[in-house]
Design an enzyme around this catalytic site. Structure first.
Site, PDB file in Angstrom:
ATOM      1  CG  ASP A 166      -2.061  -0.933   1.136  1.00 46.06           C
ATOM      2  OD1 ASP A 166      -2.057  -1.757   0.207  1.00 46.06           O
ATOM      3  OD2 ASP A 166      -2.962  -0.861   1.991  1.00 46.06           O
ATOM      4  CG  HIS A 221      -4.799   7.095   1.621  1.00 49.61           C
ATOM      5  ND1 HIS A 221      -4.773   7.100   2.991  1.00 49.61           N
ATOM      6  CD2 HIS A 221      -4.362   5.869   1.259  1.00 49.61           C
ATOM      7  CE1 HIS A 221      -4.322   5.942   3.434  1.00 49.61           C
ATOM      8  NE2 HIS A 221      -4.073   5.161   2.399  1.00 49.61           N
ATOM      9  CG  HIS A 317       2.442   0.314   4.922  1.00 51.65           C
ATOM     10  ND1 HIS A 317       1.904  -0.598   5.808  1.00 51.65           N
ATOM     11  CD2 HIS A 317       1.404   1.082   4.492  1.00 51.65           C
ATOM     12  CE1 HIS A 317       0.608  -0.377   5.925  1.00 51.65           C
ATOM     13  NE2 HIS A 317       0.270   0.633   5.150  1.00 51.65           N
TER      14      HIS A 317
END
Length: 348
Positions: A166, A221, A317
Site C-alpha cells: 500500500d 486516500h 508498506h
C-alpha cells in the site's frame, strides 16, 4: 471476341443452373430454418445487474418448432464493464444452419442506486487476526459473507503467498522493491494513490511490462465509507475513476479491477459499490506495525516469517526500509518452505 461471348454464355448457364437447383430444393420441401429473437438485439445493462435472457424461437417449414435445438455460445459478465455477444445457432433435419446474434453492453454505474440505502454503511476497521502460529486466521469479517461482495482477505488453503503493498505518498522504496521482485521472478500487487502514479510514470510502465498488478487505492486516500452516500457519490466515483484514467493514459492498458480501501476503513455499502464498479476488494491476513517508522532488516524479516500461512495476503508498506531490505531473504525462505507467490487477482 468469340471467346468472350463463349465465357459469358457459360456464366449465364452456370447461374441459371444454380437458380434451378435452389428452386428444385424448395419444391422438394427443403427450407432455411429461422431464429427469431424476442426483445431487443442490443441490450444495455448497468454493472452489477443480472442478465435475463428475453427468449427466442426457431422454426422451419419442414421441421416445425426447432426452439429446443437452439445452441447459444458466448457469455455475459455483468460484473465487468464491456460489450458481449451471444450467438444463437440451430440446424434443421437437412443440416442447414441458421444463426442470430444479440449484443449486451454492460456499463459502469454513474448514479447512486436507491438499493444502497438498504446496505449497512457503518465504518469498520480491518484487522488481520493473524495468530503468528502459521494457522489460517479468521480476519476482520466472515470470509463467506465477504465473498458476496467480491471481497477477500485470504486465498485458498494452499501454499501460496500474495504480496501486496500500500502506497499513499512518494517517500517510498517501491522502485527498489520492484527490482527485488523481478530478480526473484515474483509478481506482487501494488495499491497506489493518484499522485504517486502521476509522479512515477516510468516506474508504472515498468511494473505493467513486468507483470505486476497495480490496484486502485483511490486518488486521495480518503475514508471511502464517508463518501458512500447519495450526496457525496460523485466524489466517490471521481476517487476511483482518476486511478483508472491515469493508469490507462500512462500504460495504454486497463487497470486491474482490484481495490483496497484506504486506511483499512470500509463498510458493506462501500464493498457493494466497488463490486458494482467491477472491482474485487482485498483486505489482508498477515501484517505488522510497519507504517510508523523504519525498522531493521532483521526485525522486519522476523515479523514477516512469524505470520506466513496458506493463502496469506501480506500487507506491507514500501516506505519502510526494513521491508525492502528483508524482502529478498523472505522470498527465498518461503520458496525453501515450498510456497509459491501469485497476484491477488488470481485468487479463485
Amino acid at each position: 471476341m468469340k471467346k468472350v461471348i463463349l465465357v459469358v454464355c457459360l456464366l449465364i448457364v452456370l447461374m441459371l443452373g444454380i437458380f434451378l437447383f435452389k428452386s428444385s430444393l424448395t419444391k422438394e420441401g427443403v427450407s432455411m430454418p429461422k431464429i427469431t429473437l424476442h426483445g431487443s438485439k442490443i441490450i444495455s445493462l448497468s454493472i452489477g445487474d443480472v442478465y435475463n435472457e428475453p427468449g427466442y424461437k426457431a422454426t422451419s417449414d419442414k421441421d416445425g418448432d426447432l426452439t429446443k435445438k437452439v445452441k447459444i455460445s458466448g457469455t455475459v459478465d455483468c460484473n465487468k464493464v464491456g460489450s458481449y455477444e451471444l450467438v444463437y445457432k440451430v440446424k434443421n433435419s437437412d443440416g442447414i444452419m441458421a444463426q442470430a446474434r444479440r449484443y449486451i453492453k454492460v456499463k459502469g454505474i454513474t448514479e447512486y442506486k436507491d438499493s444502497y440505502d438498504n446496505i449497512d454503511n457503518t465504518k469498520r476497521g480491518w484487522w488481520s487476526g493473524n495468530k503468528k502460529d502459521h494457522t489460517r486466521p479468521t480476519g476482520g469479517a466472515d470470509i463467506n459473507e465477504l465473498k458476496k461482495y467480491n471481497a477477500y482477505f485470504m486465498g485458498t488453503n494452499e501454499k501460496v503467498i500474495y504480496l501486496t503493498f500500500d502506497e499513499g505518498g512518494n517517500d517510498t522504496y517501491v522502485k527498489e522493491i520492484v527490482d527485488v521482485l523481478n530478480k526473484n521472478d515474483v509478481k506482487a500487487t501494488f495499491f497506489l494513490c493518484g499522485q504517486y502514479i502521476l509522479d512515477n510514470k516510468d516506474l508504472i510502465k515498468k511494473m505493467a511490462d513486468t507483470g505486476h498488478s497495480v490496484g486502485n487505492h483511490t486518488d486521495n486516500h480518503y475514508s471511502m465509507p464517508t463518501l458512500a452516500t447519495r450526496e457525496k457519490f460523485s466524489k466517490y466515483l471521481a476517487e476511483v475513476k482518476m486511478i483508472e484514467d491515469s493508469y490507462r493514459d500512462i500504460t495504454g492498458k486497463e487497470l486491474d479491477k482490484v481495490y483496497r480501501d484506504p486506511r483499512g476503513e470500509w463498510s458493506f455499502r462501500d464493498l457493494q459499490i466497488m463490486k458494482d464498479l467491477g472491482y474485487k476488494s482485498y483486505f489482508y491476513s498477515a501484517d505488522y506495525l510497519d507504517f510508523e517508522g523504519d525498522v531493521s532488516k532483521e526485525y522486519a524479516l522476523n515479523e514477516l516469517m512469524k505470520r506466513y500461512h496458506n493463502g496469506a495476503i501480506y500487507l506491507m508498506h514500501p516506505k519502510n526500509k526494513g521491508n525492502y531490505l528483508a524482502l529478498d531473504s523472505f522470498i527465498k525462505e518461503m520458496k525453501k518452505l515450498g510456497y509459491k507467490f501469485d497476484l491477488v487477482k488470481n485468487i479463485p
